[in-house]
Design a protein around this motif. Structure first.
Motif, PDB file in Angstrom:
ATOM      1  N   GLU A   1      -6.027  -6.543 -47.844  1.00 40.15           N
ATOM      2  CA  GLU A   1      -5.258  -7.493 -47.036  1.00 40.15           C
ATOM      3  C   GLU A   1      -3.767  -7.286 -47.216  1.00 40.15           C
ATOM      4  O   GLU A   1      -3.002  -7.283 -46.246  1.00 40.15           O
ATOM      5  CB  GLU A   1      -5.626  -8.933 -47.397  1.00 40.15           C
ATOM      6  CG  GLU A   1      -7.067  -9.309 -47.132  1.00 40.15           C
ATOM      7  CD  GLU A   1      -8.036  -8.809 -48.214  1.00 40.15           C
ATOM      8  OE1 GLU A   1      -7.601  -8.508 -49.352  1.00 40.15           O
ATOM      9  OE2 GLU A   1      -9.230  -8.688 -47.890  1.00 40.15           O
ATOM     10  N   ALA A   2      -3.324  -7.097 -48.449  1.00 40.33           N
ATOM     11  CA  ALA A   2      -1.899  -6.882 -48.719  1.00 40.33           C
ATOM     12  C   ALA A   2      -1.435  -5.559 -48.105  1.00 40.33           C
ATOM     13  O   ALA A   2      -0.324  -5.472 -47.576  1.00 40.33           O
ATOM     14  CB  ALA A   2      -1.631  -6.894 -50.219  1.00 40.33           C
ATOM     15  N   ALA A   3      -2.288  -4.552 -48.142  1.00 39.23           N
ATOM     16  CA  ALA A   3      -1.930  -3.250 -47.561  1.00 39.23           C
ATOM     17  C   ALA A   3      -1.707  -3.374 -46.065  1.00 39.23           C
ATOM     18  O   ALA A   3      -0.715  -2.879 -45.529  1.00 39.23           O
ATOM     19  CB  ALA A   3      -3.028  -2.229 -47.851  1.00 39.23           C
ATOM     20  N   ALA A   4      -2.621  -4.055 -45.394  1.00 41.38           N
ATOM     21  CA  ALA A   4      -2.485  -4.221 -43.945  1.00 41.38           C
ATOM     22  C   ALA A   4      -1.214  -4.979 -43.602  1.00 41.38           C
ATOM     23  O   ALA A   4      -0.538  -4.668 -42.614  1.00 41.38           O
ATOM     24  CB  ALA A   4      -3.712  -4.925 -43.385  1.00 41.38           C
ATOM     25  N   ALA A   5      -0.837  -5.943 -44.412  1.00 37.81           N
ATOM     26  CA  ALA A   5       0.364  -6.740 -44.151  1.00 37.81           C
ATOM     27  C   ALA A   5       1.643  -5.922 -44.310  1.00 37.81           C
ATOM     28  O   ALA A   5       2.668  -6.248 -43.717  1.00 37.81           O
ATOM     29  CB  ALA A   5       0.403  -7.959 -45.075  1.00 37.81           C
ATOM     30  N   LEU A   6       1.600  -4.845 -45.106  1.00 38.65           N
ATOM     31  CA  LEU A   6       2.781  -4.015 -45.339  1.00 38.65           C
ATOM     32  C   LEU A   6       3.020  -2.986 -44.243  1.00 38.65           C
ATOM     33  O   LEU A   6       4.097  -2.405 -44.158  1.00 38.65           O
ATOM     34  CB  LEU A   6       2.651  -3.282 -46.677  1.00 38.65           C
ATOM     35  CG  LEU A   6       2.696  -4.151 -47.921  1.00 38.65           C
ATOM     36  CD1 LEU A   6       2.324  -3.334 -49.144  1.00 38.65           C
ATOM     37  CD2 LEU A   6       4.069  -4.776 -48.087  1.00 38.65           C
ATOM     38  N   LEU A   7       2.022  -2.761 -43.415  1.00 35.63           N
ATOM     39  CA  LEU A   7       2.093  -1.712 -42.400  1.00 35.63           C
ATOM     40  C   LEU A   7       2.285  -2.296 -41.007  1.00 35.63           C
ATOM     41  O   LEU A   7       1.678  -3.307 -40.676  1.00 35.63           O
ATOM     42  CB  LEU A   7       0.799  -0.884 -42.426  1.00 35.63           C
ATOM     43  CG  LEU A   7       0.531  -0.120 -43.715  1.00 35.63           C
ATOM     44  CD1 LEU A   7      -0.935   0.273 -43.810  1.00 35.63           C
ATOM     45  CD2 LEU A   7       1.422   1.110 -43.781  1.00 35.63           C
ATOM     46  N   THR A   8       3.099  -1.630 -40.207  1.00 33.60           N
ATOM     47  CA  THR A   8       3.257  -2.061 -38.817  1.00 33.60           C
ATOM     48  C   THR A   8       1.942  -1.785 -38.081  1.00 33.60           C
ATOM     49  O   THR A   8       1.151  -0.939 -38.518  1.00 33.60           O
ATOM     50  CB  THR A   8       4.390  -1.286 -38.119  1.00 33.60           C
ATOM     51  OG1 THR A   8       4.014   0.101 -38.045  1.00 33.60           O
ATOM     52  CG2 THR A   8       5.727  -1.467 -38.818  1.00 33.60           C
ATOM     53  N   PRO A   9       1.712  -2.459 -36.955  1.00 37.14           N
ATOM     54  CA  PRO A   9       0.506  -2.165 -36.179  1.00 37.14           C
ATOM     55  C   PRO A   9       0.407  -0.677 -35.784  1.00 37.14           C
ATOM     56  O   PRO A   9      -0.679  -0.105 -35.791  1.00 37.14           O
ATOM     57  CB  PRO A   9       0.645  -3.063 -34.952  1.00 37.14           C
ATOM     58  CG  PRO A   9       1.465  -4.223 -35.442  1.00 37.14           C
ATOM     59  CD  PRO A   9       2.440  -3.613 -36.411  1.00 37.14           C
ATOM     60  N   GLU A  10       1.556  -0.044 -35.477  1.00 39.99           N
ATOM     61  CA  GLU A  10       1.546   1.375 -35.122  1.00 39.99           C
ATOM     62  C   GLU A  10       1.081   2.224 -36.314  1.00 39.99           C
ATOM     63  O   GLU A  10       0.245   3.111 -36.168  1.00 39.99           O
ATOM     64  CB  GLU A  10       2.938   1.838 -34.680  1.00 39.99           C
ATOM     65  CG  GLU A  10       2.984   3.320 -34.354  1.00 39.99           C
ATOM     66  CD  GLU A  10       4.383   3.857 -34.103  1.00 39.99           C
ATOM     67  OE1 GLU A  10       4.472   5.046 -33.758  1.00 39.99           O
ATOM     68  OE2 GLU A  10       5.371   3.114 -34.270  1.00 39.99           O
ATOM     69  N   SER A  11       1.619   1.931 -37.492  1.00 38.44           N
ATOM     70  CA  SER A  11       1.217   2.688 -38.689  1.00 38.44           C
ATOM     71  C   SER A  11      -0.252   2.455 -39.019  1.00 38.44           C
ATOM     72  O   SER A  11      -0.970   3.390 -39.395  1.00 38.44           O
ATOM     73  CB  SER A  11       2.084   2.305 -39.889  1.00 38.44           C
ATOM     74  OG  SER A  11       3.391   2.772 -39.710  1.00 38.44           O
TER      75      SER A  11
END
Length: 199
Positions: free
Chosen positions: A167-177
């Motif tokens: 969950e934390a990983a997904a929050a750190l990345l832009t939707p494009e990334s």
């Protein structure tokens, strides 16, 4: 590992499927730890690109710059999105960035030959479960103690100081990334879905 190596020496033409059948008949335990690909990427980014944990050949951030084909003369760190974009564009055979499905002789094909699949968040408990009734209590305690020790975990590749939840990983990345990485690690996501494990 020695027994498996000897098995390959005796029957080098056998497939992983034959090896898996042999392992199951012999009572061998084969365990593999799998990790959420996005959290693994963020952990690698923090360790290899922010902390620059390896200086090789004049590159102070070798496992990020040189391995991913980034400009090594630029002052670190590259942003997480820059690294995601470069990895998606170029790929990398380096084990820090390579899909897990390519490990262990092609884990994406061979995972069914494992007797136990351990999700990374349960690595210590999962390995302890594998050892239960297969090793002496003293040996089990020693392994678990070593796994729980941060230095021991780093040594066996189970935990780094840069560990990140899915969950934390997904929050750190832009939707494009996220989209680029989901495509790059598509084989991992498919493999984990087939395994039916929650990571």
């Amino acid at each position: 590992a020695y027994a498996i190596a000897r098995w390959h020496e005796q029957w080098p033409h056998r497939s992983w499927l034959a090896e898996a059948a042999f392992a199951k008949r012999s009572g061998w335990l084969r365990a593999v730890v799998v990790r959420d690909p996005l959290s693994r990427f963020v952990s690698s980014y923090r360790s290899k690109c922010m902390k620059c944990n390896a200086s090789i050949g004049g590159d102070p951030c070798y496992n990020c710059h040189s391995v991913l084909g980034l400009d090594r003369h630029r002052a670190p760190p590259y942003t997480i999105d820059e690294v995601a974009k470069q990895l998606a564009k170029r790929g990398s055979p380096n084990p820090h960035w390579r899909p897990q499905s390519a490990f262990c002789g092609g884990l994406g094909r061979t995972w069914r030959g494992y007797t136990t699949i351990v999700p990374f968040p349960r690595a210590v408990a999962g390995i302890a479960d594998v050892l239960d009734a297969r090793a002496t209590k003293e040996a089990q305690r020693g392994v678990v103690r070593r796994l729980r020790d941060q230095a021991g975990l780093a040594h066996v590749g189970l935990v780094q100081a840069t560990n990140t939840s899915a969950e934390a990983a997904a929050a750190l990345l832009t939707p494009e990334s996220q989209a680029l990485l989901r495509n790059y690690y598509r084989s991992d996501f498919e493999m984990i879905a087939e395994m039916g494990v929650e990571i």
